[in-house]
Design an enzyme around this catalytic site. Structure first.
Site, PDB file in Angstrom:
ATOM      1  N   ASP A 169     171.489  53.354   6.645  1.00  0.00           N
ATOM      2  CA  ASP A 169     172.667  53.362   7.504  1.00  0.00           C
ATOM      3  C   ASP A 169     173.498  54.628   7.296  1.00  0.00           C
ATOM      4  OD1 ASP A 169     172.703  51.989   5.073  1.00  0.00           O
ATOM      5  OD2 ASP A 169     174.496  50.854   5.545  1.00  0.00           O
ATOM      6  N   ASP A 197     160.823  54.618  12.843  1.00  0.00           N
ATOM      7  CA  ASP A 197     160.851  54.431  14.283  1.00  0.00           C
ATOM      8  C   ASP A 197     162.267  54.646  14.815  1.00  0.00           C
ATOM      9  OD1 ASP A 197     160.036  53.819  16.836  1.00  0.00           O
ATOM     10  OD2 ASP A 197     159.929  51.656  16.510  1.00  0.00           O
ATOM     11  N   LYS A 212     166.405  51.337   1.950  1.00  0.00           N
ATOM     12  CA  LYS A 212     167.482  50.351   1.856  1.00  0.00           C
ATOM     13  C   LYS A 212     167.358  49.624   0.519  1.00  0.00           C
ATOM     14  CE  LYS A 212     171.080  48.250   3.696  1.00  0.00           C
ATOM     15  NZ  LYS A 212     172.360  48.958   3.883  1.00  0.00           N
ATOM     16  N   TYR A 247     156.273  46.324  10.845  1.00  0.00           N
ATOM     17  CA  TYR A 247     155.389  46.573  11.977  1.00  0.00           C
ATOM     18  C   TYR A 247     153.929  46.206  11.695  1.00  0.00           C
ATOM     19  CZ  TYR A 247     159.112  49.068  14.454  1.00  0.00           C
ATOM     20  OH  TYR A 247     160.266  49.403  15.107  1.00  0.00           O
TER      21      TYR A 247
END
Length: 338
Positions: free
Chosen positions: A205, A229, A172, A124
Site C-alpha cells: 500500500d 498485476d 505485505k 492467481y
C-alpha cells in the site's frame, strides 16, 4: 536466421494491432515463420474451447508466442487464458517496462521503471473452494520458496543486465507474515549476491502511494503475482496507460509476448486502435531473441513517431488510423535499420 513463432491475433482489436505490430517487427529485417492459432472468446465460439489443443501444441513446438489481447468473461465462464498459458508453460517471470514516450498523457515526465512479477503462484494459482452450505468462498495464496527464489533471482539478474541500480521488493509481510514474510526473507538472502544493485523493500500500500507521488525515486520492482498485476497497471498509468506498455512472460526455455490491455470490442474493426503496446512487446521479443539492433530500431522508431506527432492515433490526440500509424513506424524502423 528465421525464427519459428506462434501468432495469436486474439479478440476484439487484437487482429488489427497484432497485424500492425508484425509489420513493424518484420521491417527490422528479422525473419519469422508465423504459425497462426486461436485463443480466447473467438476460439471458444468457433471450437468450444478458449485454448484449443492446436494452440497449445504450437507453443510447445515453437517455444515462442506473440499474442494480442484475449477476452475473459467476468464472474462466470472460463478462467483467464492468459493465466492458463503462463501456468502450462511455467512462464514464471512477467516483465513490464514502463517508459515515458513523447506526447503521451501521463502525469509525469521521464518515468523509466521495470516491474518483475511472479507469474504462476499466489492467489492467481486459482486454488479456490466454495462451501455451498455455509456460502463461504476461500482462495489459497500459495507462495513457494522455489517460486520466490527464481523470480527474485531473475529480477536481480535482468536488472543487472539492463544497468539498473536499485531493486525494490514489494510485499505485505506486516500482515501476511508467512507468505509475504517468506518472500521478503528470500529477497534479503539473495541480495548480497548482487552488490552492485541497491536492495530495499516496501509494503504494497505504501508502494502504491510512493509511485503516484515520486516515481522517479524508483528503478526496478519485484513482487508477487497479484501485487504485480495491480502495480503494473498503476505504472502503466504513469506513462500514458495500458495502450503504450508492453509485456513479456518468460520461463526457462519458452516465452510469450503480449498486449496487456483489453480487447476493446467497442472499437474493433474501426481501424482506430493504437498498436503501441503490442509493438513494444515485439521489441521485447526481439531482445529476448538476441536481436538487439532490431529491437533498438523499433524503440527509436516509436520515439520518432511520438515526437513527430503527425501519425498518432485518436487516443493520443491524433487522427491517424492503425494502418497509418504502422506505416509511419515501418518507415522509421527501416531508416534505423539501414
Amino acid at each position: 536466421m528465421t525464427y519459428n513463432a506462434t501468432l495469436i491475433p486474439g479478440d476484439g482489436i487484437g487482429p488489427e494491432v497484432v497485424a500492425a505490430a508484425v509489420r513493424v517487427v518484420e521491417a527490422t529485417g528479422v525473419s519469422f515463420n508465423w504459425d497462426e492459432q486461436q485463443a480466447g472468446i473467438g476460439a471458444y465460439d468457433d471450437t468450444g474451447n478458449p485454448l484449443p489443443q492446436a494452440t497449445v501444441d504450437s507453443i510447445e513446438r515453437t517455444r515462442l508466442a506473440f499474442k494480442g489481447p484475449l477476452t475473459t468473461p467476468v464472474g462466470t465462464g472460463f478462467r483467464s487464458i492468459n493465466v492458463r498459458i503462463r501456468q502450462l508453460f511455467d512462464l514464471y517471470a512477467n516483465i513490464r517496462p514502463c517508459e515515458t514516450l513523447p506526447n503521451t498523457k501521463g502525469p509525469f515526465e521521464g518515468v523509466d521503471l521495470m516491474l518483475y512479477r511472479e507469474n504462476t503462484e499466489g492467489l492467481y494459482a486459482g486454488i479456490e473452494h466454495f462451501d455451498e452450505r455455509l456460502q463461504i468462498a476461500d482462495s489459497i495464496n500459495r507462495i513457494t520458496r522455489a517460486g520466490s527464489e527464481r523470480i527474485i533471482r531473475y529480477a536481480f539478474e535482468d536488472a543487472q543486465r539492463r544497468g539498473r541500480k536499485r531493486l525494490t521488493l514489494v510485499h505485505k509481510a506486516n500482515i501476511l507474515k508467512e507468505t509475504g514474510g517468506m518472500f521478503l526473507k528470500i529477497g534479503r538472502e539473495i541480495a548480497p549476491e548482487f552488490p552492485g544493485i541497491e536492495f530495499d523493500d516496501r509494503i504494497i500500500d505504501n508502494m502504491a502511494m510512493q509511485l503516484v507521488i515520486r516515481p522517479s525515486e524508483y528503478d526496478a520492482v519485484v513482487t508477487t503475482n497479484m501485487f504485480g498485476d495491480i502495480l503494473s497497471d498503476l505504472m502503466s498509468g504513469l506513462v500514458g496507460g495500458l495502450g503504450v506498455t508492453g509485456s513479456a512472460n518468460v520461463g526457462k526455455d519458452c516465452a510469450v509476448f503480449e498486449a496487456v490491455h483489453g480487447s476493446a470490442p467497442d472499437i474493433a474493426g474501426q481501424g482506430v486502435a493504437n498498436p503501441t503496446a503490442v509493438v513494444r512487446s515485439g521489441e521485447m521479443m526481439l531482445r529476448y531473441l538476441g536481436e538487439n539492433g532490431a529491437a533498438e530500431a523499433v524503440r527509436l522508431a516509436l520515439h520518432d513517431v511520438y515526437s513527430d506527432a503527425k501519425a498518432l492515433t485518436g487516443d493520443l490526440g491524433g487522427t491517424a488510423t492503425t494502418t497509418e500509424f504502422a506505416d509511419a513506424l515501418v518507415d522509421r524502423v527501416e531508416a534505423h535499420s539501414a
